[in-house]
Motif scaffolding. Structure first.
Motif, PDB file in Angstrom:
ATOM      1  N   TYR A   1       0.378   8.629  -6.704  1.00  0.00           N
ATOM      2  CA  TYR A   1      -0.420   7.408  -6.758  1.00  0.00           C
ATOM      3  C   TYR A   1      -1.821   7.723  -7.284  1.00  0.00           C
ATOM      4  O   TYR A   1      -2.485   8.643  -6.812  1.00  0.00           O
ATOM      5  CB  TYR A   1      -0.544   6.782  -5.374  1.00  0.00           C
ATOM      6  CG  TYR A   1       0.769   6.338  -4.778  1.00  0.00           C
ATOM      7  CD1 TYR A   1       1.525   5.341  -5.379  1.00  0.00           C
ATOM      8  CD2 TYR A   1       1.247   6.911  -3.606  1.00  0.00           C
ATOM      9  CE1 TYR A   1       2.740   4.934  -4.826  1.00  0.00           C
ATOM     10  CE2 TYR A   1       2.450   6.504  -3.042  1.00  0.00           C
ATOM     11  CZ  TYR A   1       3.187   5.520  -3.659  1.00  0.00           C
ATOM     12  OH  TYR A   1       4.385   5.120  -3.108  1.00  0.00           O
ATOM     13  N   GLY A   2      -2.257   6.961  -8.285  1.00  0.00           N
ATOM     14  CA  GLY A   2      -3.599   7.137  -8.827  1.00  0.00           C
ATOM     15  C   GLY A   2      -3.765   8.270  -9.811  1.00  0.00           C
ATOM     16  O   GLY A   2      -4.883   8.545 -10.246  1.00  0.00           O
TER      17      GLY A   2
ATOM     18  N   SER B   1     -15.182  13.183  -7.574  1.00  0.00           N
ATOM     19  CA  SER B   1     -14.431  13.203  -6.328  1.00  0.00           C
ATOM     20  C   SER B   1     -13.641  14.504  -6.271  1.00  0.00           C
ATOM     21  O   SER B   1     -12.948  14.855  -7.228  1.00  0.00           O
ATOM     22  CB  SER B   1     -13.470  12.014  -6.270  1.00  0.00           C
ATOM     23  OG  SER B   1     -12.529  12.168  -5.220  1.00  0.00           O
ATOM     24  N   PRO B   2     -13.738  15.251  -5.146  1.00  0.00           N
ATOM     25  CA  PRO B   2     -13.009  16.522  -5.064  1.00  0.00           C
ATOM     26  C   PRO B   2     -11.496  16.352  -5.057  1.00  0.00           C
ATOM     27  O   PRO B   2     -10.763  17.321  -5.247  1.00  0.00           O
ATOM     28  CB  PRO B   2     -13.502  17.131  -3.749  1.00  0.00           C
ATOM     29  CG  PRO B   2     -13.981  15.971  -2.943  1.00  0.00           C
ATOM     30  CD  PRO B   2     -14.535  14.995  -3.937  1.00  0.00           C
ATOM     31  N   PHE B   3     -11.024  15.133  -4.850  1.00  0.00           N
ATOM     32  CA  PHE B   3      -9.581  14.899  -4.779  1.00  0.00           C
ATOM     33  C   PHE B   3      -9.045  14.204  -6.029  1.00  0.00           C
ATOM     34  O   PHE B   3      -7.907  13.728  -6.032  1.00  0.00           O
ATOM     35  CB  PHE B   3      -9.250  14.067  -3.536  1.00  0.00           C
ATOM     36  CG  PHE B   3      -9.697  14.712  -2.261  1.00  0.00           C
ATOM     37  CD1 PHE B   3      -8.963  15.742  -1.691  1.00  0.00           C
ATOM     38  CD2 PHE B   3     -10.868  14.314  -1.643  1.00  0.00           C
ATOM     39  CE1 PHE B   3      -9.371  16.348  -0.517  1.00  0.00           C
ATOM     40  CE2 PHE B   3     -11.290  14.913  -0.463  1.00  0.00           C
ATOM     41  CZ  PHE B   3     -10.541  15.933   0.097  1.00  0.00           C
ATOM     42  N   SER B   4      -9.853  14.123  -7.083  1.00  0.00           N
ATOM     43  CA  SER B   4      -9.446  13.430  -8.308  1.00  0.00           C
ATOM     44  C   SER B   4      -9.765  14.304  -9.510  1.00  0.00           C
ATOM     45  O   SER B   4     -10.927  14.574  -9.797  1.00  0.00           O
ATOM     46  CB  SER B   4     -10.185  12.093  -8.432  1.00  0.00           C
ATOM     47  OG  SER B   4      -9.976  11.291  -7.297  1.00  0.00           O
TER      48      SER B   4
ATOM     49  N   GLY C   1      -4.533  15.137 -11.782  1.00  0.00           N
ATOM     50  CA  GLY C   1      -3.864  14.912 -10.503  1.00  0.00           C
ATOM     51  C   GLY C   1      -4.747  14.162  -9.524  1.00  0.00           C
ATOM     52  O   GLY C   1      -5.976  14.210  -9.600  1.00  0.00           O
ATOM     53  N   SER C   2      -4.121  13.477  -8.578  1.00  0.00           N
ATOM     54  CA  SER C   2      -4.832  12.692  -7.573  1.00  0.00           C
ATOM     55  C   SER C   2      -4.605  13.298  -6.190  1.00  0.00           C
ATOM     56  O   SER C   2      -3.891  14.292  -6.028  1.00  0.00           O
ATOM     57  CB  SER C   2      -4.316  11.245  -7.579  1.00  0.00           C
ATOM     58  OG  SER C   2      -3.000  11.192  -7.043  1.00  0.00           O
ATOM     59  N   TYR C   3      -5.167  12.646  -5.172  1.00  0.00           N
ATOM     60  CA  TYR C   3      -4.933  13.058  -3.789  1.00  0.00           C
ATOM     61  C   TYR C   3      -3.440  13.035  -3.463  1.00  0.00           C
ATOM     62  O   TYR C   3      -2.949  13.854  -2.688  1.00  0.00           O
ATOM     63  CB  TYR C   3      -5.688  12.117  -2.845  1.00  0.00           C
ATOM     64  CG  TYR C   3      -5.516  12.424  -1.375  1.00  0.00           C
ATOM     65  CD1 TYR C   3      -6.380  13.288  -0.712  1.00  0.00           C
ATOM     66  CD2 TYR C   3      -4.477  11.843  -0.636  1.00  0.00           C
ATOM     67  CE1 TYR C   3      -6.213  13.573   0.639  1.00  0.00           C
ATOM     68  CE2 TYR C   3      -4.306  12.126   0.711  1.00  0.00           C
ATOM     69  CZ  TYR C   3      -5.179  12.989   1.342  1.00  0.00           C
ATOM     70  OH  TYR C   3      -5.003  13.271   2.679  1.00  0.00           O
ATOM     71  N   PHE C   4      -2.715  12.103  -4.082  1.00  0.00           N
ATOM     72  CA  PHE C   4      -1.313  11.880  -3.729  1.00  0.00           C
ATOM     73  C   PHE C   4      -0.317  12.636  -4.597  1.00  0.00           C
ATOM     74  O   PHE C   4       0.886  12.572  -4.331  1.00  0.00           O
ATOM     75  CB  PHE C   4      -0.998  10.384  -3.793  1.00  0.00           C
ATOM     76  CG  PHE C   4      -1.640   9.585  -2.693  1.00  0.00           C
ATOM     77  CD1 PHE C   4      -1.027   9.432  -1.467  1.00  0.00           C
ATOM     78  CD2 PHE C   4      -2.868   8.981  -2.897  1.00  0.00           C
ATOM     79  CE1 PHE C   4      -1.619   8.694  -0.452  1.00  0.00           C
ATOM     80  CE2 PHE C   4      -3.474   8.233  -1.884  1.00  0.00           C
ATOM     81  CZ  PHE C   4      -2.838   8.094  -0.659  1.00  0.00           C
TER      82      PHE C   4
ATOM     83  N   ALA D   1      -7.851  10.806 -16.795  1.00  0.00           N
ATOM     84  CA  ALA D   1      -8.308  11.189 -15.450  1.00  0.00           C
ATOM     85  C   ALA D   1      -7.609  10.380 -14.362  1.00  0.00           C
ATOM     86  O   ALA D   1      -7.211   9.227 -14.555  1.00  0.00           O
ATOM     87  CB  ALA D   1      -9.813  11.001 -15.343  1.00  0.00           C
ATOM     88  N   ALA D   2      -7.490  11.004 -13.205  1.00  0.00           N
ATOM     89  CA  ALA D   2      -7.024  10.293 -12.009  1.00  0.00           C
ATOM     90  C   ALA D   2      -8.110   9.351 -11.511  1.00  0.00           C
ATOM     91  O   ALA D   2      -9.292   9.503 -11.830  1.00  0.00           O
ATOM     92  CB  ALA D   2      -6.666  11.295 -10.918  1.00  0.00           C
TER      93      ALA D   2
END
Length: 208
Positions: A181-182, A141-144, A164-167, A71-72
């Motif tokens: 990143y992340g 988290s909706p971005f992770s 995938g992550s926010y970045f 996971a991110a």
């Protein structure tokens, strides 16, 4: 590694309706290594994106288990923080988790590290995968993204994608390191005797 951009906005009003001061300049800074952030002159509030480190994936085993992706890290997006010019804020960047070493079995990878912007905002690292079970974050988290299970199980098949992550994207099979990143590391095919993919370290984006 850091990147900075700043510009003058002109003469603003003295204060917001709630009495807080208005920024005199705008800009941003991307922080990718632990250190200190010094608030620029003319800045009284920042918005921060805090990304935890991505987790590492477990390896494929010695028989027929191709491993899932990790996971991110958790991402906190656009959290407002009131600051003062010249204020020094300690920043910790969560490390990416290492991929699990090959043992013949199905050990997990390592979790990602926590990223923090002083005592104001923190984001936990991602959860690793083990065998065919993907890394799934308890904190949502909706971005992770969570890691992905292998599309097709068995000998000769690929491992699963990292979350995938926010970045950016997670690692791609087989054994890919998280791209953004992340982001989480990818799983591996069985019988390769190699470790799983590593997660990528987190980051902080400060905007003003």
């Amino acid at each position: 590694m850091t990147s900075v951009r700043s510009g003058f906005l002109g003469m603003p009003k003295a204060a917001n309706p709630d009495g807080s001061k208005i920024n005199l300049v705008n800009g941003h800074k991307l922080i990718t290594a632990s250190g200190q952030f010094v608030v620029p002159e003319g800045v009284y509030q920042v918005m921060v994106i805090v990304q935890g480190g991505g987790a590492g994936a477990g390896p494929g085993n010695s028989t027929s288990v191709n491993s899932a992706g990790a996971a991110a890290g958790i991402c906190i997006v656009d959290s407002p923080v009131r600051v003062e010019p010249g204020q020094v804020i300690n920043c910790t960047i969560g490390a990416g988790g290492a991929g699990g070493a090959y043992t013949g079995g199905s050990p997990p990878g390592s979790p990602g590290g926590t990223t923090s912007f002083g005592a104001f905002v923190s984001a936990a690292g991602g959860e690793p995968s083990a065998g065919a079970a993907p890394g799934v974050n308890v904190q949502r988290s909706p971005f992770s993204e969570d890691g992905r299970a292998p599309l097709v199980p068995g000998v000769g098949q690929n491992g699963g994608y990292g979350g995938g992550s926010y970045f950016g994207l997670g690692g791609t099979p087989n054994r890919g390191t998280g791209d953004g990143y992340g982001a989480g590391g990818a799983g591996d095919a069985p019988q390769t005797t190699l470790s799983g993919g590593s997660g990528r370290a987190g980051a902080i984006l400060v905007k003003w």
